[in-house]
Design a protein around this motif. Structure first.
Motif, PDB file in Angstrom:
ATOM      1  N   THR A 151      15.117   7.319 -12.953  1.00  0.00           N
ATOM      2  CA  THR A 151      15.971   6.838 -11.863  1.00  0.00           C
ATOM      3  C   THR A 151      15.288   7.033 -10.514  1.00  0.00           C
ATOM      4  O   THR A 151      15.267   6.132  -9.674  1.00  0.00           O
ATOM      5  N   ASN A 175      12.450   4.718  -9.589  1.00  0.00           N
ATOM      6  CA  ASN A 175      12.783   3.293  -9.545  1.00  0.00           C
ATOM      7  C   ASN A 175      12.573   2.756  -8.138  1.00  0.00           C
ATOM      8  O   ASN A 175      13.282   3.117  -7.202  1.00  0.00           O
ATOM      9  N   LYS A 176      11.534   1.890  -8.012  1.00  0.00           N
ATOM     10  CA  LYS A 176      11.126   1.475  -6.663  1.00  0.00           C
ATOM     11  C   LYS A 176      12.129   0.549  -5.998  1.00  0.00           C
ATOM     12  O   LYS A 176      12.120   0.361  -4.781  1.00  0.00           O
ATOM     13  N   SER A 177      13.025  -0.060  -6.784  1.00  0.00           N
ATOM     14  CA  SER A 177      13.951  -1.017  -6.178  1.00  0.00           C
ATOM     15  C   SER A 177      15.088  -0.326  -5.435  1.00  0.00           C
ATOM     16  O   SER A 177      15.858  -0.963  -4.741  1.00  0.00           O
ATOM     17  N   LEU A 178      15.197   1.022  -5.618  1.00  0.00           N
ATOM     18  CA  LEU A 178      16.281   1.739  -4.944  1.00  0.00           C
ATOM     19  C   LEU A 178      15.758   2.395  -3.675  1.00  0.00           C
ATOM     20  O   LEU A 178      14.636   2.887  -3.661  1.00  0.00           O
ATOM     21  N   PRO A 179      16.575   2.421  -2.612  1.00  0.00           N
ATOM     22  CA  PRO A 179      16.174   3.197  -1.438  1.00  0.00           C
ATOM     23  C   PRO A 179      16.127   4.679  -1.801  1.00  0.00           C
ATOM     24  O   PRO A 179      16.908   5.137  -2.636  1.00  0.00           O
ATOM     25  N   ALA A 211      18.256   6.795  -4.595  1.00  0.00           N
ATOM     26  CA  ALA A 211      17.572   7.122  -5.843  1.00  0.00           C
ATOM     27  C   ALA A 211      17.718   8.603  -6.157  1.00  0.00           C
ATOM     28  O   ALA A 211      17.982   8.993  -7.303  1.00  0.00           O
TER      29      ALA A 211
END
Lengths: 325, 497
Positions: free
Chosen positions: A85, A88-92, A96
């Motif tokens: 989690t 995960n690079k797509s989350l700020p 995260a």
């Protein structure tokens, strides 16, 4: 007269194990000057934090006469899920981190609930159920992570793990102590805590007094799982990795801390403060013996022996306090 | 004094804070059945434990066959020929009858157990006590009475000259008791000496030769059985005069309308529909042999065991009881036969035991208000006259009668409306029994209804308004107080309905 009795009673019951801890510290400081240095003490604090957190959860389970052998594997699973989690690079980044902590604790609770529900639904001893969970969680951790270690967490996350207040109080140790205090409060002040002791002593009497004892027992396993989830996060803070193979043998250190701390394996008797001291004794021994230059294997022998001695001492303590009461 | 097998001289024993025995002196004659009576806490068990090597006396001497005897371990006592059959059996339930009897001295051929000899030896011993079971059957399959006989068989099969029986009849039916007495008489005739401990004073006349009374750790007196009557024994035990064993009062009278109705209840193994009613302000006795379904029925009403059908109504309203939690919520509570393992948490203080069921009363958002809890416990402890230094005392440290009061306090605090007592006075001494009976009457005057299961017919006839009799898993009869007669109850109890 009454007061000396009370003090003796207190020393035996609450402080007995603390005296051993103090003795150990004095001995080590005398023989190894480096032991008492700020740096080393801070080290010990860091080293015992994770075990302490797991042991807090374990105390609830053991007070009920159960045991949780799965904590080490569940810790690995929690860390993997949290690691996936948080990276995960797509989350700020802040989100995260928040999600990673939540996922870790939720996964721990889920495993604990599974343990508790299976034990209670089919009346199986927790030894067997959590032994199964030990394998399942380990397998799941390896499966989910493809048996790879996860690293390169956000910097703002990693920095917390090495942060110390006043230069010698690591943040993760403060978190561990906070959890101990919460656990202590729950056990001593709440209805839930009262029920834990009561069920640990005599489950049938509690059931026949009109309580659903199964709910309490399941809750204890869930609490243990939650603590493991927290411990997984502390582990990641400290080492900045998440790995499916970590946590091997953690269940034994946690059980050892609880038992050295004076909690009875039969349930119904023990305290959270004792558990903290138990964890500290194990930490101090490991650290001190290492500084003395003892080999890994020899240290293992000594630590094992201390566990047995602690339990033997406990039988004498019980007898003495019975005489004093 | 050749005829004394055991002489106890000035024996004292202290425990921290308690004087368990002080300066006790008396003797046991060879070949007699010596009954030892006294209230709980009188020192009977301590004395027995000293004789059989579990405790050691602080002062005084004991002579066995004229020579000094001070066993340090139970083994030494056994080697000296002293055997004890405790209330709690010491049997290995997964092993066979034969292995239990000869556990410490299995006959061997070389290193192998000689099974043939073991079998024949066992048969012989079993015949002596009139126990008809297969030597190879595991002990767990035996009934309570059979286990009792097995314990005695085990004791007398080895070198035994003094047999100590601790409340041997507590769980036996009348016919089993008379069989036990036959065995004791036979063994006595062949030279065995017996120390017999009992709370059932009428048994003294059936089996005893002499009786010794202890009170508060001291010797009160010893008499030949022929020279003393029960009221005298009781006043020696309690140290004061008592008018009657059972209080029964004319008021309050039971109401006409029913409080609890049990209709067509079916319990798991029973074939019968069980129906009866309990009125407000009434003590309803439940008689029957062990295994007649009386305890099972009570547990089913309380939700502790499953039931197969039937309905339970409280003040005309049908209740849905699936667990003790449901029953307690409706105000039905059960005081189990086995206080120590089911009623109390022995290792916890009195206040925690008293508040166990009603703990929510003292909780504010999950936190316990300790002061309120403690206060309520102290109030009840005072009202019920529980004898304890403080309510912080562990339940373990109380005598049987006071422990029963603690259980009662728990339910009073929970505001129970129907109280089901299973053997309320088993193992409780005469004085405390009386206090408990008086408490029952107090509960009645508060409008509660009481069900009492008891094996002691005198007790039921003494305190109940009405008795229902169970037999073979069903209700076989109902008797009003005016018609109470022991024979009548027994007739119903033995009826195969």
């Amino acid at each position: 007269m009454m007061d000396t009795k009370k003090i003796a009673y207190f020393l035996l019951n609450e402080a007995g194990i603390g005296i051993i801890l103090v003795l150990l510290c004095v001995l080590f400081s005398y023989f190894v000057p480096a032991f008492a240095s700020m740096n080393n003490i801070s080290n010990i604090f860091t080293q015992i934090s994770i075990n302490t957190v797991i042991a807090v959860g374990m105390t609830f389970v053991i007070l009920l006469g159960g045991i949780d052998l799965s904590v080490g594997s569940v810790l690995a699973l929690c860390s993997i899920l949290a690691g996936l989690t948080i990276t995960n690079k797509s989350l700020p980044v802040p989100l995260a981190i928040f999600l990673a902590v939540s996922v870790s604790i939720a996964a721990g609770i889920a495993c604990g609930l599974f343990n508790g529900c299976v034990c209670e639904r089919w009346n199986i001893h927790s030894f067997v159920v959590t032994l199964g969970m030990l394998n399942m969680a380990r397998g799941a951790a390896l499966q989910v992570s493809n048996s790879r270690t996860i690293f390169s967490f956000p910097k703002s996350f990693n920095v917390v793990g090495t942060y110390s207040i006043f230069g010698s109080l690591p943040v993760i140790f403060i978190m561990a102590v906070a959890l101990v205090l919460i656990g202590h409060f729950v056990l001593k002040k709440t209805v839930f805590g009262r029920m834990i002791y009561a069920i640990g002593n005599n489950e049938e009497a509690v059931r026949l007094s009109g309580h659903n004892t199964k709910h309490y027992k399941i809750a204890a396993f869930a609490i243990c799982g939650a603590c493991v989830g927290v411990a997984a996060i502390l582990y990641m803070l400290r080492l900045n990795i998440a790995s499916p193979i970590l946590g091997n043998g953690f269940e034994l250190s946690a059980i050892a801390a609880v038992v050295i701390g004076g909690t009875s394996m039969n349930g119904g008797k023990g305290s959270m403060i004792g558990t903290l001291i138990g964890a500290a004794i194990i930490g101090v021994l490991n650290n001190g013996l290492l500084l003395l230059g003892m080999s890994d294997f020899a240290r293992q022998i000594v630590t094992g022996a201390i566990i047995v001695i602690a339990v033997i001492l406990d039988t004498y303590r019980a007898k003495l306090s019975l005489i004093l009461s | 004094m050749n005829q004394d097998i055991l002489t106890i001289q000035n024996v004292s024993k202290h425990f921290p804070g308690v004087r368990a025995l002080s300066d006790v002196t008396f003797s046991i004659k060879k070949g007699e059945v010596h009954v030892l009576v006294g209230e709980n806490g009188a020192g009977k068990s301590t004395l027995i434990k000293i004789i059989c090597g579990i405790y050691r006396s602080d002062e005084g001497t004991i002579l066995l066959d004229g020579s000094r005897y001070a066993p340090k371990t139970p083994k030494e006592a056994m080697d000296a020929g002293i055997r004890v059959v405790y209330q709690e059996f010491n049997l290995l339930s997964y092993l066979s009858v034969a292995e239990n009897i000869f556990f410490d001295r299995l006959p061997r051929k070389g290193i192998i157990v000689d099974r043939k000899k073991l079998y024949t030896d066992t048969l012989e011993v079993l015949k002596r006590v009139g126990l008809d079971v297969d030597p190879w059957s595991p002990v767990e399959l035996l009934g309570v009475a059979q286990m009792q006989l097995l314990e005695i068989a085990k004791a007398i099969s080895s070198k035994c000259k003094l047999l100590i029986l601790d409340e041997p009849t507590a769980t036996l039916s009348p016919s089993e008791i008379s069989r036990l007495f036959d065995i004791i008489r036979t063994e006595k005739a062949s030279g065995l000496t017996v120390i017999y401990i009992s709370h059932h004073l009428n048994e003294i006349y059936d089996i005893g030769d002499r009786v010794t009374v202890l009170r508060n750790g001291s010797f009160v007196g010893a008499k030949d059985v022929g020279e003393i009557e029960i009221p005298q024994i009781i006043s020696m035990m309690v140290g004061r005069q008592m008018d009657s064993e059972y209080p029964f009062m004319e008021s309050p009278k039971p109401t006409e309308s029913p409080l609890l109705e049990v209709k067509n209840l079916r319990i798991l193994k029973g074939k019968h529909d069980i129906s009866f009613t309990l009125r407000r302000g009434e003590i309803l006795g439940v008689a029957g042999l062990v295994g007649s379904g009386r305890t099972e029925t009570m547990r089913a009403i309380f939700g502790a065991d499953k039931r197969e059908g039937g309905s339970i109504l409280l003040e005309g309203k049908e209740l849905d009881i699936k667990s003790p939690k449901d029953a307690v919520r409706q105000g039905i509570c059960l005081l189990t036969e086995d206080r120590k393992s089911q009623g109390l948490i022995l290792e916890m203080p009195l206040y925690a035991n008293i508040s166990l069921s009603a703990i929510d009363k003292f909780a504010h958002s999950g936190l316990i208000d300790k002061r309120a809890e403690y206060g309520a416990a102290e109030r009840l402890s005072g009202e019920l006259d529980i004898k304890t230094p403080s309510v912080s005392q562990l339940a373990r440290n109380l005598s049987g009668g006071n422990q029963q009061k603690v259980v009662l306090a728990k339910w009073i605090l929970r505001e129970a409306r129907v109280l089901i007592f299973d053997e309320p006075t088993r193992g409780i001494d005469v004085g405390a029994k009386y206090e408990i009976y008086l408490l029952l009457w107090r509960l009645l005057s508060e409008g509660k209804g009481i069900l009492i299961v008891s094996s002691d017919l005198n007790e039921l006839m003494g305190i109940c308004h009405r008795i229902v009799v169970f037999s073979g898993g069903g209700v076989s009869g109902e008797i009003l107080r005016a018609d109470f007669e022991q024979e009548r109850i027994l007739k119903y109890a033995y009826r195969v309905s």
